[in-house]
Design a protein around this motif. Structure first.
Motif, PDB file in Angstrom:
ATOM      1  N   UNK A   1      23.359 100.253  30.799  1.00 30.19           N
ATOM      2  CA  UNK A   1      22.349  99.201  30.874  1.00 30.19           C
ATOM      3  C   UNK A   1      22.354  98.546  32.250  1.00 30.19           C
ATOM      4  N   UNK A   2      21.194  98.122  32.711  1.00 31.03           N
ATOM      5  CA  UNK A   2      21.127  97.317  33.921  1.00 31.03           C
ATOM      6  C   UNK A   2      19.958  96.348  33.812  1.00 31.03           C
ATOM      7  N   UNK A   3      20.081  95.254  34.553  1.00 34.88           N
ATOM      8  CA  UNK A   3      19.042  94.231  34.569  1.00 34.88           C
ATOM      9  C   UNK A   3      18.007  94.608  35.628  1.00 34.88           C
ATOM     10  N   UNK A   4      16.872  95.091  35.155  1.00 31.77           N
ATOM     11  CA  UNK A   4      15.845  95.533  36.094  1.00 31.77           C
ATOM     12  C   UNK A   4      15.237  94.362  36.847  1.00 31.77           C
ATOM     13  N   UNK A   5      15.042  93.244  36.138  1.00 33.32           N
ATOM     14  CA  UNK A   5      14.494  92.042  36.780  1.00 33.32           C
ATOM     15  C   UNK A   5      14.936  90.821  35.983  1.00 33.32           C
ATOM     16  N   UNK A   6      15.339  89.761  36.696  1.00 31.49           N
ATOM     17  CA  UNK A   6      15.801  88.527  36.062  1.00 31.49           C
ATOM     18  C   UNK A   6      15.077  87.353  36.697  1.00 31.49           C
ATOM     19  N   UNK A   7      14.451  86.536  35.855  1.00 32.74           N
ATOM     20  CA  UNK A   7      13.838  85.281  36.295  1.00 32.74           C
ATOM     21  C   UNK A   7      14.535  84.145  35.555  1.00 32.74           C
ATOM     22  N   UNK A   8      15.264  83.358  36.325  1.00 31.50           N
ATOM     23  CA  UNK A   8      16.113  82.325  35.733  1.00 31.50           C
ATOM     24  C   UNK A   8      15.616  80.935  36.120  1.00 31.50           C
ATOM     25  N   UNK A   9      15.675  80.015  35.145  1.00 30.25           N
ATOM     26  CA  UNK A   9      15.318  78.612  35.373  1.00 30.25           C
ATOM     27  C   UNK A   9      16.497  77.738  34.975  1.00 30.25           C
ATOM     28  N   UNK A  10      16.895  76.832  35.869  1.00 34.14           N
ATOM     29  CA  UNK A  10      17.969  75.877  35.593  1.00 34.14           C
ATOM     30  C   UNK A  10      17.351  74.485  35.570  1.00 34.14           C
ATOM     31  N   UNK A  11      17.339  73.871  34.403  1.00 34.52           N
ATOM     32  CA  UNK A  11      16.729  72.556  34.202  1.00 34.52           C
ATOM     33  C   UNK A  11      17.802  71.478  34.354  1.00 34.52           C
ATOM     34  N   UNK A  12      17.675  70.673  35.411  1.00 34.84           N
ATOM     35  CA  UNK A  12      18.620  69.587  35.682  1.00 34.84           C
ATOM     36  C   UNK A  12      17.940  68.224  35.589  1.00 34.84           C
ATOM     37  N   UNK A  13      16.924  68.104  34.738  1.00 31.75           N
ATOM     38  CA  UNK A  13      16.148  66.873  34.644  1.00 31.75           C
ATOM     39  C   UNK A  13      16.704  65.871  33.648  1.00 31.75           C
ATOM     40  N   UNK A  14      17.753  66.214  32.914  1.00 30.43           N
ATOM     41  CA  UNK A  14      18.331  65.314  31.919  1.00 30.43           C
ATOM     42  C   UNK A  14      19.848  65.332  32.067  1.00 30.43           C
ATOM     43  N   UNK A  15      20.544  64.820  31.063  1.00 31.71           N
ATOM     44  CA  UNK A  15      22.001  64.849  31.111  1.00 31.71           C
ATOM     45  C   UNK A  15      22.552  66.229  30.736  1.00 31.71           C
ATOM     46  N   UNK A  16      21.708  67.098  30.174  1.00 32.48           N
ATOM     47  CA  UNK A  16      22.100  68.447  29.810  1.00 32.48           C
ATOM     48  C   UNK A  16      21.653  69.427  30.892  1.00 32.48           C
ATOM     49  N   UNK A  17      22.362  70.521  30.997  1.00 26.01           N
ATOM     50  CA  UNK A  17      21.960  71.621  31.868  1.00 26.01           C
ATOM     51  C   UNK A  17      21.419  72.729  30.968  1.00 26.01           C
ATOM     52  N   UNK A  18      20.129  73.008  31.117  1.00 31.46           N
ATOM     53  CA  UNK A  18      19.473  74.019  30.284  1.00 31.46           C
ATOM     54  C   UNK A  18      19.127  75.224  31.152  1.00 31.46           C
TER      55      UNK A  18
END
Length: 460
Positions: free
Chosen positions: A24-41
């Motif tokens: 298996x391999x990751x052909x394409x990855x689009x990642x979002x890191x939400x730092x707008x609150x006290x949680x990291x999503x």
């Protein structure tokens, strides 16, 4: 010995050793890191390609060892937004890394590509810096992450978008290619990233979102076959952001009319649409500074503590309400009932609960109780409680869990047997008590307890 073997079998199924499928391999990855609150999503959309000759039935999610203790929720969905089964496992030779196994709905054939969406919620991953501030200062936090998508597979192409609370960014790592647009930082694209690649990402920015933590909540759900379910929550909260340095000035606080402040004046709780008889009190009594707004599908309750909460400040209160039982209690067959209630409900947006204990009080006379938990929870020993006019104890189902977020708002299923004639149990007890009381009164008024006879009786 038999119990020990069952325990070993359970542990081996939950944390079975597995090898990495290098096909298996990751052909394409689009990642979002939400730092707008006290949680990291963290949300990652991954195109997974099977370059091997055999069918691929599962995919591995890998998380950095540094995140141990910060992980609250890990989930995955397929292209149609259907939930996929995710289980924690161990990998041979990678004891420090954290792995989760994702089961595909359909095996992926050789040369085919499938798209999955990975969701990770981290707690206590934002560090206040500085750790203490004055009343008028803004709250700054630091986030430590990874520029790369941490994976046991080779990633052909990836990019990351980081969403920040505001435009005020003190500094961030310039791992090229990188650019900032308003309150977003874009990293990548990066090509041909090797498995388990790491490069530290540091972002220091302003975040005045409510850092409100529920340190403990005790939720009691009382079931009645008279058509009502009573819910009461004893909640302890704490502001876990940067601690308040110096004295608190009520005068300056009232003059500060800006909404962008690190203190917490109020927050909104979502209740079920059929909620009624709502009360909100603390140790001093009822708190009247609350507002109820009836929406189409829910009830919005704005709660305002007696005093604003600054960093390190704590408060506690009790919230209670009732809901109609027909929406949650169903009759399966003669004498058998199914109960679906939430093990945890919405307290405030982006909530974090350190410790939860849920108690479900069943009606008098239930039997053959079966409990289905929505996820891995600690099943505490069942208790017994007595309510008004009870001479037979009521069974109490008790469950507990630590480190919960909104994704843990799910139903617990309880099946039990109960006979409708038990509805007459308490009315008969009341009737019997009144009957005995009337008999005592009748006997009492007919008895003569005087020491001497009255004068008119003596003359006769």
């Amino acid at each position: 010995m038999f119990k020990f073997l069952l325990y070993v079998l359970f542990i081996s199924n939950a944390y079975c050793l597995q090898k990495i499928n290098e096909a298996l391999n990751n052909k394409n990855v689009e990642r979002t890191i939400d730092l707008t609150s006290q949680l990291v999503k963290i949300t990652a959309t991954v195109n997974v390609e099977n370059t091997g000759k055999e069918l691929a039935r599962s995919y591995l999610i890998a998380l950095e060892p540094e995140l141990n203790g910060n992980i609250s929720f890990v989930g995955a969905k397929d292209f149609s937004k259907n939930d996929l089964r995710v289980n924690p496992i161990q990998i041979e030779g990678r004891s420090k890394d954290i792995f989760y196994n994702v089961q595909f709905r359909q095996p992926v054939e050789s040369g085919r590509t499938v798209t999955i969406t990975i969701e990770v919620v981290l707690i206590k991953a934002l560090v206040p810096y500085p750790s203490s501030i004055t009343q008028k200062e803004k709250q700054l936090v630091r986030y430590y992450g990874n520029h790369y998508f941490y994976s046991p597979y080779t990633t052909q192409k990836q990019k990351t978008e980081v969403e920040i609370y505001s435009r005020v960014i003190e500094n961030y790592t310039k791992f090229k290619p990188v650019n900032q647009v308003d309150s977003k930082i874009n990293y990548g694209p990066y090509d041909k990233v090797a498995p388990f690649s790491k490069d530290e990402m540091i972002i220091h920015y302003e975040n005045n979102a409510p850092f409100l933590t529920v340190t403990r909540i005790e939720r009691v759900v009382e079931i009645s076959h008279w058509g009502n379910i009573a819910i009461e929550e004893a909640i302890e909260i704490c502001h876990t952001g940067a601690k308040l340095k110096g004295p608190f000035s009520r005068y300056d606080y009232q003059r500060d009319t800006g909404s962008n402040h690190h203190s917490i004046k109020s927050y909104k709780t979502i209740l079920p649409s059929g909620a009624h008889s709502i009360y909100y009190r603390d140790m001093n009594g009822n708190i009247s500074t609350s507002a109820v707004k009836v929406q189409k599908d829910w009830i919005e309750l704005e709660l305002r503590p007696r005093f604003p909460l600054f960093g390190g400040w704590q408060s506690s209160y009790v919230l209670g309400y009732s809901i109609p039982s027909y929406q949650y209690l169903f009759k399966k067959s003669t004498g058998e009932y199914l109960l679906n209630v939430k093990v945890l409900d919405h307290i405030f947006d982006d909530m974090y609960v350190e410790e939860l204990e849920t108690k479900i009080v069943l009606p008098v006379g239930v039997s053959n109780i079966k409990v289905k938990l929505p996820y891995d929870m600690q099943r505490l020993s069942d208790g017994v409680t007595y309510k008004y006019l009870d001479n037979i104890g009521r069974t109490v189902i008790r469950v507990a869990k630590n480190n919960l977020v909104e994704q843990h708002i799910q139903d617990i299923e309880i099946t039990y047997n109960w006979q409708p004639h038990l509805l007459l149990h308490e009315p008969l007890l009341v009737s019997l008590a009144l009957f005995i009381l009337f008999i005592i009164v009748i006997i009492y008024v007919r008895l003569d307890f005087s020491i001497s006879k009255p004068e008119h009786v003596k003359k006769e």
